[in-house]
Design a protein around this motif. Structure first.
Motif, PDB file in Angstrom:
ATOM      1  N   ASP A 115       0.839  -1.200   0.000  1.00  0.00           N
ATOM      2  CA  ASP A 115       0.000   0.000   0.000  1.00  0.00           C
ATOM      3  C   ASP A 115       0.871   1.245   0.000  1.00  0.00           C
ATOM      4  O   ASP A 115       0.578   2.232  -0.705  1.00  0.00           O
ATOM      5  N   ALA A 116       1.929   1.227   0.798  1.00  0.00           N
ATOM      6  CA  ALA A 116       2.839   2.376   0.831  1.00  0.00           C
ATOM      7  C   ALA A 116       3.464   2.610  -0.539  1.00  0.00           C
ATOM      8  O   ALA A 116       3.586   3.758  -0.994  1.00  0.00           O
ATOM      9  N   LEU A 117       3.860   1.545  -1.223  1.00  0.00           N
ATOM     10  CA  LEU A 117       4.458   1.678  -2.554  1.00  0.00           C
ATOM     11  C   LEU A 117       3.465   2.247  -3.562  1.00  0.00           C
ATOM     12  O   LEU A 117       3.841   3.007  -4.460  1.00  0.00           O
ATOM     13  N   GLN A 118       2.198   1.879  -3.413  1.00  0.00           N
ATOM     14  CA  GLN A 118       1.179   2.435  -4.306  1.00  0.00           C
ATOM     15  C   GLN A 118       1.081   3.946  -4.129  1.00  0.00           C
ATOM     16  O   GLN A 118       1.004   4.698  -5.104  1.00  0.00           O
ATOM     17  N   VAL A 119       1.101   4.393  -2.890  1.00  0.00           N
ATOM     18  CA  VAL A 119       1.037   5.831  -2.624  1.00  0.00           C
ATOM     19  C   VAL A 119       2.303   6.517  -3.126  1.00  0.00           C
ATOM     20  O   VAL A 119       2.252   7.573  -3.772  1.00  0.00           O
ATOM     21  N   ILE A 120       3.454   5.918  -2.843  1.00  0.00           N
ATOM     22  CA  ILE A 120       4.736   6.507  -3.242  1.00  0.00           C
ATOM     23  C   ILE A 120       4.819   6.641  -4.758  1.00  0.00           C
ATOM     24  O   ILE A 120       5.349   7.634  -5.279  1.00  0.00           O
ATOM     25  N   GLY A 121       4.282   5.667  -5.487  1.00  0.00           N
ATOM     26  CA  GLY A 121       4.289   5.756  -6.949  1.00  0.00           C
ATOM     27  C   GLY A 121       3.597   7.015  -7.433  1.00  0.00           C
ATOM     28  O   GLY A 121       4.044   7.669  -8.384  1.00  0.00           O
ATOM     29  N   ARG A 179      15.600   4.432  -3.511  1.00  0.00           N
ATOM     30  CA  ARG A 179      15.476   2.980  -3.619  1.00  0.00           C
ATOM     31  C   ARG A 179      14.476   2.494  -2.583  1.00  0.00           C
ATOM     32  O   ARG A 179      14.739   2.530  -1.376  1.00  0.00           O
ATOM     33  N   PHE A 180      13.326   2.032  -3.043  1.00  0.00           N
ATOM     34  CA  PHE A 180      12.301   1.567  -2.123  1.00  0.00           C
ATOM     35  C   PHE A 180      12.357   0.048  -2.014  1.00  0.00           C
ATOM     36  O   PHE A 180      12.220  -0.662  -3.016  1.00  0.00           O
ATOM     37  N   ARG A 181      12.592  -0.418  -0.825  1.00  0.00           N
ATOM     38  CA  ARG A 181      12.804  -1.844  -0.598  1.00  0.00           C
ATOM     39  C   ARG A 181      11.567  -2.639  -0.984  1.00  0.00           C
ATOM     40  O   ARG A 181      10.471  -2.376  -0.520  1.00  0.00           O
ATOM     41  N   GLY A 182      11.767  -3.604  -1.858  1.00  0.00           N
ATOM     42  CA  GLY A 182      10.659  -4.392  -2.375  1.00  0.00           C
ATOM     43  C   GLY A 182       9.910  -3.710  -3.492  1.00  0.00           C
ATOM     44  O   GLY A 182       8.877  -4.208  -3.945  1.00  0.00           O
ATOM     45  N   GLY A 183      10.413  -2.562  -3.956  1.00  0.00           N
ATOM     46  CA  GLY A 183       9.718  -1.813  -4.995  1.00  0.00           C
ATOM     47  C   GLY A 183      10.680  -1.177  -5.982  1.00  0.00           C
ATOM     48  O   GLY A 183      11.851  -1.576  -6.074  1.00  0.00           O
ATOM     49  N   ALA A 224      15.095   3.040   1.459  1.00  0.00           N
ATOM     50  CA  ALA A 224      14.083   3.226   2.489  1.00  0.00           C
ATOM     51  C   ALA A 224      13.045   2.113   2.504  1.00  0.00           C
ATOM     52  O   ALA A 224      12.622   1.624   1.452  1.00  0.00           O
ATOM     53  N   ASP A 225      12.655   1.749   3.700  1.00  0.00           N
ATOM     54  CA  ASP A 225      11.464   0.938   3.883  1.00  0.00           C
ATOM     55  C   ASP A 225      10.276   1.787   3.428  1.00  0.00           C
ATOM     56  O   ASP A 225      10.156   2.958   3.836  1.00  0.00           O
ATOM     57  N   PRO A 226       9.388   1.268   2.575  1.00  0.00           N
ATOM     58  CA  PRO A 226       8.316   2.112   2.023  1.00  0.00           C
ATOM     59  C   PRO A 226       7.418   2.750   3.072  1.00  0.00           C
ATOM     60  O   PRO A 226       7.044   3.920   2.936  1.00  0.00           O
ATOM     61  N   VAL A 227       7.073   2.002   4.108  1.00  0.00           N
ATOM     62  CA  VAL A 227       6.176   2.551   5.125  1.00  0.00           C
ATOM     63  C   VAL A 227       6.876   3.664   5.902  1.00  0.00           C
ATOM     64  O   VAL A 227       6.288   4.718   6.171  1.00  0.00           O
ATOM     65  N   ALA A 228       8.142   3.446   6.245  1.00  0.00           N
ATOM     66  CA  ALA A 228       8.901   4.489   6.943  1.00  0.00           C
ATOM     67  C   ALA A 228       9.006   5.740   6.098  1.00  0.00           C
ATOM     68  O   ALA A 228       8.811   6.861   6.585  1.00  0.00           O
ATOM     69  N   PHE A 229       9.298   5.571   4.807  1.00  0.00           N
ATOM     70  CA  PHE A 229       9.421   6.724   3.913  1.00  0.00           C
ATOM     71  C   PHE A 229       8.101   7.479   3.822  1.00  0.00           C
ATOM     72  O   PHE A 229       8.081   8.716   3.840  1.00  0.00           O
ATOM     73  N   LYS A 284      15.701   1.725   8.960  1.00  0.00           N
ATOM     74  CA  LYS A 284      14.594   1.803   8.012  1.00  0.00           C
ATOM     75  C   LYS A 284      14.901   2.737   6.844  1.00  0.00           C
ATOM     76  O   LYS A 284      14.298   2.629   5.777  1.00  0.00           O
ATOM     77  N   MET A 285      15.838   3.678   7.071  1.00  0.00           N
ATOM     78  CA  MET A 285      16.247   4.602   6.027  1.00  0.00           C
ATOM     79  C   MET A 285      17.756   4.760   6.088  1.00  0.00           C
ATOM     80  O   MET A 285      18.319   4.924   7.171  1.00  0.00           O
ATOM     81  N   MET A 286      18.408   4.677   4.923  1.00  0.00           N
ATOM     82  CA  MET A 286      19.854   4.809   4.837  1.00  0.00           C
ATOM     83  C   MET A 286      20.205   5.679   3.645  1.00  0.00           C
ATOM     84  O   MET A 286      19.458   5.743   2.672  1.00  0.00           O
ATOM     85  N   ALA A 287      21.350   6.348   3.730  1.00  0.00           N
ATOM     86  CA  ALA A 287      21.807   7.190   2.623  1.00  0.00           C
ATOM     87  C   ALA A 287      23.254   6.871   2.321  1.00  0.00           C
ATOM     88  O   ALA A 287      24.033   6.470   3.200  1.00  0.00           O
ATOM     89  N   GLY A 288      23.622   7.010   1.049  1.00  0.00           N
ATOM     90  CA  GLY A 288      24.996   6.742   0.634  1.00  0.00           C
ATOM     91  C   GLY A 288      25.307   7.518  -0.633  1.00  0.00           C
ATOM     92  O   GLY A 288      24.587   8.441  -1.013  1.00  0.00           O
TER      93      GLY A 288
END
Length: 276
Positions: free
Chosen positions: A170-176, A201-205, A232-237, A255-259
């Motif tokens: 559901d989070a990925l649907q919203v993020i899209g 980069r959305f994990r699982g998406g 990022a974990d989609p829900v956290a993002f 849940k969120m990382m940057a590089g």
């Protein structure tokens, strides 16, 4: 290539209706509609009133029964989507002053069903003006309304101390949908003179590339090297993006990382946007 709203409309519709059913059940069991919602100026009833009214507005826009130009013609202190939304939100809550949250519970799912029925009569790719000043396709509106239900469901659940799970899908649907609107929500003043690039980069998406160039932005599929990547974990993002939880806590939890060559830009990302 510009990103598309994902997943397809049918998946988004099912997610929206399922979320509305969950939210309606929760609203129907709220014993104190005046309980304040953490982080908002509204109480539980007012939050629910805005949610139902927003869905009804979108249903009216899609059906051609309401004209967003009438809303946009009202006096406003600004012209960004965030500022225009604030004007619309105040109107929605003001028009539904009251305390019968149970009535709102009964109205929520029928409002979603009217929106989906109206959307079925629209052509693919057709865009409709909305009260935030943006013209949106029905799939994008579906994604946006799913975000409204998930986030305000989270608000009311937190206020009433109830569980409100949000799935990654559901989070990925919203993020899209959010990613297609990021250029419209860019803070032009803060990004004037900046030349930055991110890969989200959305994990699982999916992955997206966001390029910021002197107050303008473009979102495409991931590709060329960037200054900073965010994983990022989609829900956290989603919850961080809607300013419901803090970024630092999610970073500490992994849940969120940057590089990338400029990882510190990850902590600036949210400040470059004007907000949902």
């Amino acid at each position: 290539m510009a990103p598309q709203v994902r997943p397809p409309t049918a998946v988004g519709q099912r997610a929206l209706r399922d979320a509305a059913v969950r939210a309606a059940a929760m609203l129907g069991s709220v014993s104190d509609p005046t309980v304040p919602v953490p982080g908002l100026e509204w109480n539980a009833y007012e939050t629910a009133a805005h949610l139902v009214a927003e869905i009804e507005d979108y249903a009216g826009f899609v059906a051609g029964e309401r004209d967003a130009k009438d809303v946009l013609a009202r006096p406003s202190t600004g012209s960004t989507p965030s500022q225009l939304s604030a004007v619309s939100n105040a109107r929605q809550v003001g028009e539904r002053a009251g305390s019968d949250i149970g009535q709102l519970a009964h109205q929520l799912v029928p409002a979603v069903e009217r929106f989906m029925a109206a959307g079925s009569d629209r052509f693919d790719g057709e865009h409709i003006l909305t009260s935030n000043g943006l013209s949106m396709s029905v799939p994008l509106m579906t994604s946006t309304l799913l975000g409204e239900v998930l986030i305000h469901g989270f608000d009311i659940a937190r206020a009433t101390r109830r569980p409100w799970p949000i799935s990654s899908q559901d989070a990925l649907q919203v993020i899209g949908g959010v990613m297609t609107m990021v250029p419209d929500y860019l803070d032009r003043e803060k990004t004037a003179g900046l030349h930055l690039s991110y890969e989200l980069r959305f994990r699982g998406g999916p992955r997206y590339r966001l390029a910021i160039d002197d107050g303008a932005a473009e979102v495409t599929e991931a590709g060329p090297k960037v200054d900073c990547w965010i994983s990022a974990d989609p829900v956290a993002f989603l919850l961080v993006g809607y300013q419901r939880i803090g970024q630092w806590g999610q970073t500490l939890r992994g849940k969120m990382m940057a590089g990338g060559s400029k990882p510190w830009l990850g902590f600036r990302f949210g400040g470059l946007l004007t907000g949902p």
